[in-house]
Scaffold this motif. Structure first.
Motif, short mmCIF file in Angstrom:
data_model
loop_
_atom_site.label_atom_id
_atom_site.label_comp_id
_atom_site.label_asym_id
_atom_site.label_seq_id
_atom_site.Cartn_x
_atom_site.Cartn_y
_atom_site.Cartn_z
N PRO A 151 -34.41 -30.47 16.86
CA PRO A 151 -33.08 -30.82 16.30
C PRO A 151 -33.08 -30.90 14.78
CG PRO A 151 -33.51 -32.11 18.26
CD PRO A 151 -34.78 -31.37 17.96
N GLU A 152 -34.18 -31.32 14.19
CA GLU A 152 -34.25 -31.42 12.73
C GLU A 152 -34.32 -30.05 12.04
OE1 GLU A 152 -36.16 -32.99 14.96
OE2 GLU A 152 -38.26 -33.17 14.26
N ASP A 153 -34.42 -28.99 12.81
CA ASP A 153 -34.35 -27.64 12.24
C ASP A 153 -32.90 -27.20 12.04
OD1 ASP A 153 -37.13 -26.71 14.29
OD2 ASP A 153 -37.17 -27.13 12.14
N THR A 154 -31.95 -27.99 12.50
CA THR A 154 -30.55 -27.67 12.34
C THR A 154 -30.20 -27.59 10.85
OG1 THR A 154 -29.90 -28.66 14.44
CG2 THR A 154 -28.19 -28.45 12.75
N ALA A 155 -29.64 -26.46 10.46
CA ALA A 155 -29.33 -26.22 9.04
C ALA A 155 -28.65 -24.87 8.90
CB ALA A 155 -30.60 -26.25 8.20
N VAL A 156 -28.17 -24.60 7.71
CA VAL A 156 -27.77 -23.24 7.35
C VAL A 156 -29.00 -22.56 6.75
CG1 VAL A 156 -26.24 -21.79 5.97
CG2 VAL A 156 -25.39 -23.95 6.94
N TYR A 157 -29.31 -21.40 7.27
CA TYR A 157 -30.49 -20.65 6.85
C TYR A 157 -30.06 -19.49 5.95
CZ TYR A 157 -33.47 -23.26 9.99
OH TYR A 157 -34.19 -24.27 10.61
N TYR A 158 -30.74 -19.38 4.82
CA TYR A 158 -30.43 -18.36 3.83
C TYR A 158 -31.64 -17.48 3.56
CZ TYR A 158 -26.57 -21.53 2.60
OH TYR A 158 -25.46 -22.35 2.62
N CYS A 159 -31.39 -16.21 3.32
CA CYS A 159 -32.45 -15.39 2.77
C CYS A 159 -32.10 -15.09 1.32
CB CYS A 159 -32.67 -14.11 3.55
SG CYS A 159 -31.31 -12.93 3.51
N ALA A 160 -33.13 -14.83 0.55
CA ALA A 160 -32.95 -14.58 -0.88
C ALA A 160 -33.98 -13.56 -1.33
CB ALA A 160 -33.10 -15.87 -1.66
N ALA A 161 -33.61 -12.80 -2.34
CA ALA A 161 -34.49 -11.77 -2.87
C ALA A 161 -34.86 -12.08 -4.32
CB ALA A 161 -33.83 -10.40 -2.79
N ARG A 162 -36.11 -11.83 -4.61
CA ARG A 162 -36.58 -11.93 -5.99
C ARG A 162 -36.94 -10.53 -6.44
NH1 ARG A 162 -41.68 -13.76 -8.61
NH2 ARG A 162 -42.61 -14.07 -6.56
N LEU A 163 -36.38 -10.12 -7.55
CA LEU A 163 -36.60 -8.77 -8.03
C LEU A 163 -37.84 -8.70 -8.90
CD1 LEU A 163 -32.95 -7.72 -8.96
CD2 LEU A 163 -34.07 -7.75 -6.73
N PHE A 164 -38.37 -7.51 -9.05
CA PHE A 164 -39.51 -7.30 -9.94
C PHE A 164 -39.17 -7.81 -11.33
CE2 PHE A 164 -42.69 -5.05 -7.61
CZ PHE A 164 -42.02 -4.37 -6.61
N GLY A 165 -40.12 -8.54 -11.90
CA GLY A 165 -39.94 -9.03 -13.25
C GLY A 165 -39.16 -10.32 -13.35
N MET A 166 -38.66 -10.80 -12.22
CA MET A 166 -37.88 -12.03 -12.23
C MET A 166 -38.74 -13.18 -11.73
SD MET A 166 -35.17 -10.81 -13.45
CE MET A 166 -34.03 -12.18 -13.33
N SER A 167 -38.47 -14.37 -12.23
CA SER A 167 -39.28 -15.52 -11.88
C SER A 167 -38.65 -16.36 -10.78
CB SER A 167 -39.51 -16.40 -13.10
OG SER A 167 -38.27 -16.86 -13.61
N GLN A 168 -37.44 -16.01 -10.38
CA GLN A 168 -36.80 -16.81 -9.34
C GLN A 168 -35.93 -15.93 -8.47
OE1 GLN A 168 -34.51 -19.74 -11.42
NE2 GLN A 168 -33.35 -18.25 -12.57
N TYR A 169 -35.54 -16.48 -7.35
CA TYR A 169 -34.66 -15.77 -6.42
C TYR A 169 -33.25 -15.79 -7.00
CZ TYR A 169 -38.46 -16.13 -3.06
OH TYR A 169 -39.67 -16.03 -2.42
N ASP A 170 -32.68 -14.62 -7.18
CA ASP A 170 -31.35 -14.58 -7.78
C ASP A 170 -30.35 -13.77 -6.98
OD1 ASP A 170 -32.30 -12.21 -10.43
OD2 ASP A 170 -32.49 -12.17 -8.26
N HIS A 171 -30.75 -13.35 -5.78
CA HIS A 171 -29.80 -12.71 -4.88
C HIS A 171 -29.88 -13.44 -3.54
CE1 HIS A 171 -30.21 -9.57 -7.91
NE2 HIS A 171 -29.08 -9.07 -7.45
N TRP A 172 -28.73 -13.91 -3.09
CA TRP A 172 -28.69 -14.75 -1.90
C TRP A 172 -27.70 -14.20 -0.88
CZ3 TRP A 172 -31.64 -19.20 -1.22
CH2 TRP A 172 -32.40 -19.59 -2.34
N GLY A 173 -28.02 -14.40 0.39
CA GLY A 173 -27.08 -14.09 1.44
C GLY A 173 -26.09 -15.22 1.63
N GLN A 174 -25.18 -15.03 2.57
CA GLN A 174 -24.13 -16.01 2.80
C GLN A 174 -24.58 -17.14 3.72
OE1 GLN A 174 -24.44 -13.27 4.52
NE2 GLN A 174 -24.11 -13.91 6.64
#
Length: 119
Positions: free
Chosen positions: A88-111
């Motif tokens: 039950p504690e896994d209940t949440a909204v799950y997101y995927c995100a992409a980090r592009l080459f040369g970037m230090s953080q995830y800057d593209h996110w799904g809905q």
């Protein structure tokens, strides 16, 4: 630009399994790695796992290691999150995100996709 679309969420009983998908489109050749995160109501966003697009190297948070597995299908530009022994504690909204080459953080996110685990 990179677009990400998650799918596969839903309602499942405790102990059950789900497989989430994250389909990438656009300039996918720019993606260095893709990660899965989740956010439960009233809580901060939590890192779960990530996988490098070319090498396949993958990492997972200790909180889900052994229950959740990240994988990818480069031909389909899709990253998966296989979730087993759900709680039950896994209940949440799950997101995927992409980090592009040369970037230090995830800057593209799904809905996001909702996962609800009933007890």
């Amino acid at each position: 630009q990179v677009q990400l679309v998650e799918s596969g969420g839903g309602l499942v009983q405790a102990g059950g399994s789900l497989r989430l998908s994250c389909a990438a489109s656009g300039r996918t050749f720019n993606i260095y790695n893709t990660g899965w995160f989740r956010q439960a109501p009233g809580k901060e966003r939590e890192y779960l796992a990530d996988i490098a697009w070319s090498s396949g190297n993958r990492y997972a948070s200790d909180s889900v290691k052994g229950r959740f597995t990240i994988s990818r299908d480069n031909a389909k530009n899709t990253v998966y999150l296989e979730m087993n022994s759900l709680k039950p504690e896994d209940t949440a909204v799950y997101y995927c995100a992409a980090r592009l080459f040369g970037m230090s953080q995830y800057d593209h996110w799904g809905q996001g996709t909702q996962v609800t685990v009933s007890s």
